[in-house]
Write a protein that holds these residues in place. Structure first.
Motif, PDB file in Angstrom:
ATOM      1  N   LEU A 118       0.829  -1.204   0.000  1.00 17.76           N
ATOM      2  CA  LEU A 118       0.000   0.000   0.000  1.00 17.76           C
ATOM      3  C   LEU A 118       0.865   1.257   0.000  1.00 17.76           C
ATOM      4  O   LEU A 118       0.572   2.239  -0.694  1.00 17.76           O
ATOM      5  CB  LEU A 118      -0.935   0.001   1.213  1.00 17.76           C
ATOM      6  CG  LEU A 118      -1.932  -1.158   1.285  1.00 17.76           C
ATOM      7  CD1 LEU A 118      -2.761  -1.058   2.567  1.00 17.76           C
ATOM      8  CD2 LEU A 118      -2.841  -1.189   0.063  1.00 17.76           C
ATOM      9  N   PHE A 119       1.934   1.221   0.783  1.00 17.74           N
ATOM     10  CA  PHE A 119       2.871   2.342   0.847  1.00 17.74           C
ATOM     11  C   PHE A 119       3.450   2.639  -0.543  1.00 17.74           C
ATOM     12  O   PHE A 119       3.463   3.792  -0.998  1.00 17.74           O
ATOM     13  CB  PHE A 119       3.985   1.987   1.841  1.00 17.74           C
ATOM     14  CG  PHE A 119       5.035   3.035   2.033  1.00 17.74           C
ATOM     15  CD1 PHE A 119       4.881   4.016   2.997  1.00 17.74           C
ATOM     16  CD2 PHE A 119       6.186   3.034   1.269  1.00 17.74           C
ATOM     17  CE1 PHE A 119       5.850   4.979   3.196  1.00 17.74           C
ATOM     18  CE2 PHE A 119       7.169   3.991   1.455  1.00 17.74           C
ATOM     19  CZ  PHE A 119       7.001   4.967   2.424  1.00 17.74           C
ATOM     20  N   ILE A 156      -1.730   4.334   6.765  1.00 20.79           N
ATOM     21  CA  ILE A 156      -0.836   4.428   5.600  1.00 20.79           C
ATOM     22  C   ILE A 156      -1.421   5.540   4.743  1.00 20.79           C
ATOM     23  O   ILE A 156      -2.278   5.312   3.881  1.00 20.79           O
ATOM     24  CB  ILE A 156      -0.758   3.088   4.853  1.00 20.79           C
ATOM     25  CG1 ILE A 156      -0.382   1.964   5.836  1.00 20.79           C
ATOM     26  CG2 ILE A 156       0.285   3.144   3.729  1.00 20.79           C
ATOM     27  CD1 ILE A 156      -0.699   0.589   5.337  1.00 20.79           C
ATOM     28  N   VAL A 157      -0.990   6.751   5.012  1.00 20.49           N
ATOM     29  CA  VAL A 157      -1.634   7.927   4.434  1.00 20.49           C
ATOM     30  C   VAL A 157      -0.609   8.842   3.781  1.00 20.49           C
ATOM     31  O   VAL A 157       0.571   8.849   4.144  1.00 20.49           O
ATOM     32  CB  VAL A 157      -2.420   8.721   5.506  1.00 20.49           C
ATOM     33  CG1 VAL A 157      -3.489   7.840   6.140  1.00 20.49           C
ATOM     34  CG2 VAL A 157      -1.506   9.277   6.584  1.00 20.49           C
ATOM     35  N   ASP A 158      -1.087   9.614   2.831  1.00 23.76           N
ATOM     36  CA  ASP A 158      -0.283  10.662   2.216  1.00 23.76           C
ATOM     37  C   ASP A 158      -0.522  11.932   3.022  1.00 23.76           C
ATOM     38  O   ASP A 158      -1.597  12.534   2.946  1.00 23.76           O
ATOM     39  CB  ASP A 158      -0.705  10.859   0.754  1.00 23.76           C
ATOM     40  CG  ASP A 158       0.107  11.952   0.064  1.00 23.76           C
ATOM     41  OD1 ASP A 158       1.016  12.526   0.699  1.00 23.76           O
ATOM     42  OD2 ASP A 158      -0.182  12.231  -1.117  1.00 23.76           O
ATOM     43  N   VAL A 186       4.590  10.000   3.004  1.00 23.52           N
ATOM     44  CA  VAL A 186       3.697   8.853   3.128  1.00 23.52           C
ATOM     45  C   VAL A 186       4.092   8.077   4.381  1.00 23.52           C
ATOM     46  O   VAL A 186       5.269   7.813   4.607  1.00 23.52           O
ATOM     47  CB  VAL A 186       3.761   7.946   1.892  1.00 23.52           C
ATOM     48  CG1 VAL A 186       2.805   6.763   2.039  1.00 23.52           C
ATOM     49  CG2 VAL A 186       3.445   8.735   0.625  1.00 23.52           C
ATOM     50  N   THR A 187       3.105   7.699   5.196  1.00 22.31           N
ATOM     51  CA  THR A 187       3.370   7.042   6.473  1.00 22.31           C
ATOM     52  C   THR A 187       3.079   5.548   6.422  1.00 22.31           C
ATOM     53  O   THR A 187       2.305   5.079   5.590  1.00 22.31           O
ATOM     54  CB  THR A 187       2.501   7.651   7.585  1.00 22.31           C
ATOM     55  OG1 THR A 187       1.119   7.306   7.346  1.00 22.31           O
ATOM     56  CG2 THR A 187       2.630   9.175   7.628  1.00 22.31           C
ATOM     57  N   MET A 188       3.692   4.826   7.359  1.00 22.46           N
ATOM     58  CA  MET A 188       3.310   3.434   7.609  1.00 22.46           C
ATOM     59  C   MET A 188       3.684   3.097   9.049  1.00 22.46           C
ATOM     60  O   MET A 188       4.263   3.912   9.750  1.00 22.46           O
ATOM     61  CB  MET A 188       3.945   2.472   6.609  1.00 22.46           C
ATOM     62  CG  MET A 188       5.455   2.395   6.640  1.00 22.46           C
ATOM     63  SD  MET A 188       6.119   1.247   5.395  1.00 22.46           S
ATOM     64  CE  MET A 188       5.556  -0.329   6.033  1.00 22.46           C
ATOM     65  N   TYR A 247      -5.047   4.841   3.595  1.00 23.44           N
ATOM     66  CA  TYR A 247      -5.527   3.594   4.179  1.00 23.44           C
ATOM     67  C   TYR A 247      -5.340   3.615   5.694  1.00 23.44           C
ATOM     68  O   TYR A 247      -4.456   4.307   6.216  1.00 23.44           O
ATOM     69  CB  TYR A 247      -4.769   2.391   3.606  1.00 23.44           C
ATOM     70  CG  TYR A 247      -4.804   2.307   2.109  1.00 23.44           C
ATOM     71  CD1 TYR A 247      -5.883   1.713   1.454  1.00 23.44           C
ATOM     72  CD2 TYR A 247      -3.766   2.823   1.330  1.00 23.44           C
ATOM     73  CE1 TYR A 247      -5.924   1.645   0.072  1.00 23.44           C
ATOM     74  CE2 TYR A 247      -3.804   2.757  -0.054  1.00 23.44           C
ATOM     75  CZ  TYR A 247      -4.884   2.169  -0.675  1.00 23.44           C
ATOM     76  OH  TYR A 247      -4.926   2.110  -2.045  1.00 23.44           O
ATOM     77  N   PHE A 248      -6.157   2.838   6.370  1.00 23.69           N
ATOM     78  CA  PHE A 248      -6.010   2.646   7.817  1.00 23.69           C
ATOM     79  C   PHE A 248      -6.322   1.185   8.103  1.00 23.69           C
ATOM     80  O   PHE A 248      -7.424   0.720   7.832  1.00 23.69           O
ATOM     81  CB  PHE A 248      -6.969   3.561   8.581  1.00 23.69           C
ATOM     82  CG  PHE A 248      -6.732   3.635  10.066  1.00 23.69           C
ATOM     83  CD1 PHE A 248      -6.951   2.534  10.878  1.00 23.69           C
ATOM     84  CD2 PHE A 248      -6.304   4.805  10.662  1.00 23.69           C
ATOM     85  CE1 PHE A 248      -6.748   2.594  12.244  1.00 23.69           C
ATOM     86  CE2 PHE A 248      -6.092   4.880  12.030  1.00 23.69           C
ATOM     87  CZ  PHE A 248      -6.319   3.780  12.827  1.00 23.69           C
TER      88      PHE A 248
END
Length: 239
Positions: free
Chosen positions: A25-26, A104-106, A168-170, A47-48
């Motif tokens: 997803l990342f 997992i968001v921008d 972008v996070t994870m 995404y979450f």
């Protein structure tokens, strides 16, 4: 900016499988961001993931192996696994009775400030705990959510560790709800000596409805991030 977040509860899922899927997803978000350079009308998704892992210990990229107090054979005897991973922070434990959340968001869809992002994640948990009359707070220089900071009884109830690249996070947070805290005795949690861990179950003296806690987490996350959650069907291939 796209403030819609696809929500998926993966149930009980192997840590490595979930980590691999986070990476998928990342990469999807990062690839779209790169393509946006030539096609600015593209929109990046968010995404979450909620998940509960079988017993596992994970060590962040800045962590110290000496904070794991078990040998490989002892890990096997306890039915636990171990992974070195690419998030920040030191060592932590995941297991049944713990709510793990992976946004997992921008961040360019919300705000471009990693420090603010971490403080918002902490605030989501602090506000959730407050609904159960548990007073969570921050401990200076120590990411996560704590109880009774500044006293001899300081204890951690929620660990956090994230990775971010191109905004972008994870990875994310792990809130102890009904977790077996005995598994924390096998590590120096987050590399911090002399401080205990706790759970909502221990603090309240009774088991806690984990589905209710998840709903409260999502509600506070949506308000703080001004986001709209949509239960997603698009991740079913992972189930």
């Amino acid at each position: 900016m796209n403030k819609k977040i696809h929500l998926q509860d993966l149930g009980n899922k192997d840590y490595k499988e979930t980590w691999d899927y986070q990476e998928v997803l990342f990469k999807k978000i990062v690839d779209i961001k790169l393509e946006k350079r030539t096609n600015p009308e593209l929109v990046t998704p968010n995404y979450f993931l909620f998940v509960e892992h079988p017993h596992v210990y994970t060590l962040g990229k800045s962590g110290d192996m000496s904070n794991l107090l078990l040998s490989e054979k002892q890990l096997e005897a306890k039915g636990a696994t171990f992974y070195k991973i690419n998030r920040g922070g030191d060592i932590t434990y995941h297991g049944p009775g713990q709510i793990v959340g992976y946004p997992i968001v921008d961040l360019e869809n919300f705000f471009t400030d990693i420090h603010k992002y971490l403080r918002f994640l902490e605030e989501v948990i602090i506000l959730t705990l407050a609904e159960y009359n548990i007073t969570g707070t921050r401990s200076e220089g120590e990411t996560g959510v704590w109880l009774d900071v500044g006293t001899p009884f300081a204890r951690k109830i929620c660990a956090m560790g994230v990775r971010a690249s191109r905004w972008v996070t994870m990875h994310g947070f792990a809130l102890n709800v009904n977790a077996n805290l005995g598994y924390f005795d096998n590590i120096i949690p987050c590399g911090i000596k002399g401080k205990a861990v706790t759970s909502m179950h221990v603090e309240l003296g009774a088991a806690v409805d984990e589905e209710e806690v998840k709903r409260k987490i999502i509600s506070h996350f949506a308000i703080l991030f001004e986001a709209n959650f949509k239960t997603s069907e698009m991740l079913r291939q992972f189930e």
